[in-house]
Design a protein around this motif. Structure first.
Motif, PDB file in Angstrom:
ATOM      1  N   ARG A  96       0.839  -1.209   0.000  1.00 55.03           N
ATOM      2  CA  ARG A  96       0.000   0.000   0.000  1.00 55.03           C
ATOM      3  C   ARG A  96       0.872   1.257   0.000  1.00 55.03           C
ATOM      4  N   ALA A  97       1.964   1.228   0.733  1.00 62.59           N
ATOM      5  CA  ALA A  97       2.871   2.371   0.774  1.00 62.59           C
ATOM      6  C   ALA A  97       3.530   2.597  -0.590  1.00 62.59           C
ATOM      7  N   LEU A  98       3.888   1.490  -1.263  1.00 66.50           N
ATOM      8  CA  LEU A  98       4.464   1.614  -2.600  1.00 66.50           C
ATOM      9  C   LEU A  98       3.446   2.213  -3.575  1.00 66.50           C
ATOM     10  N   ALA A  99       2.204   1.763  -3.458  1.00 65.28           N
ATOM     11  CA  ALA A  99       1.144   2.295  -4.312  1.00 65.28           C
ATOM     12  C   ALA A  99       0.956   3.785  -4.066  1.00 65.28           C
ATOM     13  N   ASN A 100       0.979   4.181  -2.812  1.00 70.02           N
ATOM     14  CA  ASN A 100       0.818   5.595  -2.487  1.00 70.02           C
ATOM     15  C   ASN A 100       1.978   6.422  -3.035  1.00 70.02           C
ATOM     16  N   GLY A 101       3.165   5.836  -3.040  1.00 70.83           N
ATOM     17  CA  GLY A 101       4.317   6.536  -3.606  1.00 70.83           C
ATOM     18  C   GLY A 101       4.121   6.828  -5.088  1.00 70.83           C
ATOM     19  N   HIS A 102       3.599   5.847  -5.820  1.00 69.51           N
ATOM     20  CA  HIS A 102       3.315   6.070  -7.241  1.00 69.51           C
ATOM     21  C   HIS A 102       2.221   7.129  -7.415  1.00 69.51           C
ATOM     22  N   TYR A 103       1.213   7.071  -6.564  1.00 68.68           N
ATOM     23  CA  TYR A 103       0.121   8.043  -6.637  1.00 68.68           C
ATOM     24  C   TYR A 103       0.644   9.458  -6.392  1.00 68.68           C
ATOM     25  N   GLN A 104       1.448   9.628  -5.363  1.00 67.20           N
ATOM     26  CA  GLN A 104       1.974  10.955  -5.059  1.00 67.20           C
ATOM     27  C   GLN A 104       2.887  11.463  -6.171  1.00 67.20           C
ATOM     28  N   LYS A 105       3.675  10.563  -6.745  1.00 66.01           N
ATOM     29  CA  LYS A 105       4.535  10.968  -7.864  1.00 66.01           C
ATOM     30  C   LYS A 105       3.674  11.384  -9.056  1.00 66.01           C
ATOM     31  N   GLY A 106       2.578  10.646  -9.279  1.00 66.97           N
ATOM     32  CA  GLY A 106       1.671  11.013 -10.359  1.00 66.97           C
ATOM     33  C   GLY A 106       1.068  12.391 -10.164  1.00 66.97           C
ATOM     34  N   ARG A 107       0.694  12.705  -8.931  1.00 69.07           N
ATOM     35  CA  ARG A 107       0.126  14.027  -8.650  1.00 69.07           C
ATOM     36  C   ARG A 107       1.142  15.129  -8.939  1.00 69.07           C
ATOM     37  N   ILE A 108       2.388  14.887  -8.585  1.00 65.25           N
ATOM     38  CA  ILE A 108       3.439  15.888  -8.835  1.00 65.25           C
ATOM     39  C   ILE A 108       3.658  16.058 -10.337  1.00 65.25           C
ATOM     40  N   LEU A 109       3.739  14.952 -11.065  1.00 66.72           N
ATOM     41  CA  LEU A 109       3.926  15.023 -12.511  1.00 66.72           C
ATOM     42  C   LEU A 109       2.750  15.731 -13.179  1.00 66.72           C
ATOM     43  N   PHE A 110       1.557  15.437 -12.728  1.00 65.23           N
ATOM     44  CA  PHE A 110       0.359  16.044 -13.309  1.00 65.23           C
ATOM     45  C   PHE A 110       0.442  17.566 -13.258  1.00 65.23           C
ATOM     46  N   ARG A 111       0.953  18.090 -12.171  1.00 67.55           N
ATOM     47  CA  ARG A 111       1.034  19.548 -12.012  1.00 67.55           C
ATOM     48  C   ARG A 111       2.003  20.186 -12.997  1.00 67.55           C
ATOM     49  N   GLY A 112       2.859  19.376 -13.634  1.00 68.30           N
ATOM     50  CA  GLY A 112       3.734  19.934 -14.662  1.00 68.30           C
ATOM     51  C   GLY A 112       2.962  20.419 -15.875  1.00 68.30           C
ATOM     52  N   PHE A 113       1.805  19.840 -16.109  1.00 77.13           N
ATOM     53  CA  PHE A 113       0.853  20.249 -17.141  1.00 77.13           C
ATOM     54  C   PHE A 113       1.492  20.345 -18.518  1.00 77.13           C
ATOM     55  N   HIS A 162       2.388  17.565 -22.017  1.00 83.51           N
ATOM     56  CA  HIS A 162       2.019  16.269 -22.579  1.00 83.51           C
ATOM     57  C   HIS A 162       2.882  15.153 -21.979  1.00 83.51           C
ATOM     58  N   LYS A 163       4.175  15.391 -21.935  1.00 86.82           N
ATOM     59  CA  LYS A 163       5.101  14.390 -21.396  1.00 86.82           C
ATOM     60  C   LYS A 163       4.795  14.092 -19.935  1.00 86.82           C
ATOM     61  N   ASP A 164       4.594  15.126 -19.132  1.00 84.66           N
ATOM     62  CA  ASP A 164       4.307  14.933 -17.717  1.00 84.66           C
ATOM     63  C   ASP A 164       2.973  14.218 -17.516  1.00 84.66           C
ATOM     64  N   ASN A 165       1.986  14.553 -18.340  1.00 85.21           N
ATOM     65  CA  ASN A 165       0.674  13.930 -18.194  1.00 85.21           C
ATOM     66  C   ASN A 165       0.732  12.446 -18.516  1.00 85.21           C
ATOM     67  N   ASP A 166       1.477  12.084 -19.558  1.00 81.90           N
ATOM     68  CA  ASP A 166       1.646  10.661 -19.876  1.00 81.90           C
ATOM     69  C   ASP A 166       2.340   9.925 -18.735  1.00 81.90           C
ATOM     70  N   ALA A 167       3.368  10.559 -18.183  1.00 81.78           N
ATOM     71  CA  ALA A 167       4.084   9.930 -17.069  1.00 81.78           C
ATOM     72  C   ALA A 167       3.178   9.799 -15.850  1.00 81.78           C
ATOM     73  N   ALA A 168       2.337  10.801 -15.607  1.00 85.57           N
ATOM     74  CA  ALA A 168       1.407  10.753 -14.472  1.00 85.57           C
ATOM     75  C   ALA A 168       0.435   9.594 -14.632  1.00 85.57           C
ATOM     76  N   LYS A 169      -0.082   9.405 -15.840  1.00 86.42           N
ATOM     77  CA  LYS A 169      -0.993   8.280 -16.072  1.00 86.42           C
ATOM     78  C   LYS A 169      -0.311   6.957 -15.762  1.00 86.42           C
TER      79      LYS A 169
END
Length: 254
Positions: A7-24, A26-33
Motif C-alpha cells: 500500500r505504501a508503494l502504491a501511495n508513492g506512485h500516486y503521489q509521484k503522479g500528482r506531482i507530474l500532473f502539475r507539470g501540465f 504532454h510528457k508529464d501527463n503521460d508519465a502521471a498516467k
C-alpha cells in the motif's frame, strides 16, 4: 488483501503522479498516467488513483494531447466510475467523476456528482473552483464567479485565476478577464490563448506568429484542432469562444 508495504508503494506512485500532473505538459501527463496505473495495479482498491488517472485522460482531450478522443473519453469515464465504486463514501471520487461528466458535456450528471462531493466536503476550495468552470460552460458566469470568490477566501493558487478569467470572458468583461489571467506567471497554452483572445477584444492584439511561437515553445506539436471540444451548453457561447480563437489567428474547426 494488500499489505502495508505494498500500500505504501502504491501511495508513492500516486503521489509521484500528482506531482507530474502539475507539470501540465504532454510528457508529464503521460508519465502521471503511468504512475496512477502502477498505483492501482499494486492496490486495486486505491480509489483516488483511479479518479486522478481519469482526470489525466480528460486533460489529454482538453489540451489536444490525445490522438484518439473517443478512447480518451471512454477511458476517463470508466476510470472515474471505478473510483466511485471502490470508495463511494469519499467525496474526492465523486468530485473526479463530476469533472469527467462536465468535460464530456453531461452537465446533469456532473451537477449531481458535484452536489454529492460538496455536501460531504463543503469547504474544499479546489472543489468550489472546479465546479465554477462547469457554471461557466453552462452560461452561468455570475454563479461561476461566486464560487471562485468563495474559493479565494480560502486560498489562491494560480489556476483559480484561469477559472475566474474564463468566467469573465463568458460575461464579455474582457478587461477583468485579462486582469485575472495575467495573474498566472506561466499559463498553460489553453489559458494563454484565452488571454490573447481577451486582449484582442480590447484592441491589444498580439501578432499571430508571436502567439504561435509562444505556444510551440511549450508544446511543439500543438494544433488548435481540440479547441472546438469544450463542453459549452449554449451554441452561442461555443461560437463566441471559437470566433474569439479565430480572431487571433487560430484555425479552429467547426
Amino acid at each position: 488483501m494488500v499489505d502495508e508495504t505494498t500500500r505504501a508503494l502504491a501511495n508513492g506512485h500516486y503521489q509521484k503522479g500528482r506531482i507530474l500532473f502539475r507539470g501540465f505538459t504532454h510528457k508529464d501527463n503521460d508519465a502521471a498516467k503511468g504512475e496512477f496505473d502502477e498505483a492501482t495495479k499494486l492496490d486495486p482498491d486505491f480509489a483516488r488513483a483511479y479518479g486522478w488517472h481519469a482526470y489525466a485522460h480528460l486533460v489529454d482531450i482538453q489540451e489536444g494531447w490525445t490522438k484518439d478522443v473517443n478512447f480518451s473519453k471512454a477511458r476517463a469515464l470508466e476510470l472515474a466510475i471505478q473510483g466511485v465504486d471502490k470508495d463511494p463514501g469519499d467525496y474526492y471520487t465523486h468530485w473526479n467523476l463530476a469533472s469527467i461528466h462536465a468535460g464530456l458535456n453531461d452537465s446533469a450528471s456532473a451537477l449531481k456528482e458535484y452536489d454529492v462531493a460538496i455536501n460531504t466536503s463543503p469547504n474544499d476550495p479546489d472543489l468550489l473552483a472546479d465546479r465554477a468552470d462547469l457554471h461557466s460552460y453552462l452560461g452561468e458566469p455570475d454563479e461561476a464567479i461566486k464560487k471562485i470568490r468563495q474559493a479565494f477566501a480560502l486560498k489562491i493558487p494560480p489556476w483559480y485565476h484561469w477559472s475566474l478569467g474564463f468566467a469573465y470572458f463568458q460575461k464579455g468583461q474582457y478587461a477583468d478577464a485579462v486582469a485575472a489571467l495575467e495573474m498566472m506567471a506561466d499559463p498553460p497554452n489553453t489559458a494563454y490563448v484565452l488571454l490573447e483572445a481577451c486582449r484582442a477584444k480590447l484592441g491589444e492584439a498580439t501578432p499571430a506568429e508571436k502567439i504561435m511561437e509562444r505556444i510551440r515553445s511549450k508544446d511543439p506539436d500543438w494544433t488548435p484542432d481540440h479547441l472546438n471540444q469544450f463542453p459549452f451548453a449554449k451554441p452561442d457561447d461555443r461560437q463566441h469562444y471559437i470566433n474569439s480563437m479565430r480572431a487571433i489567428g487560430l484555425a479552429v474547426p467547426d
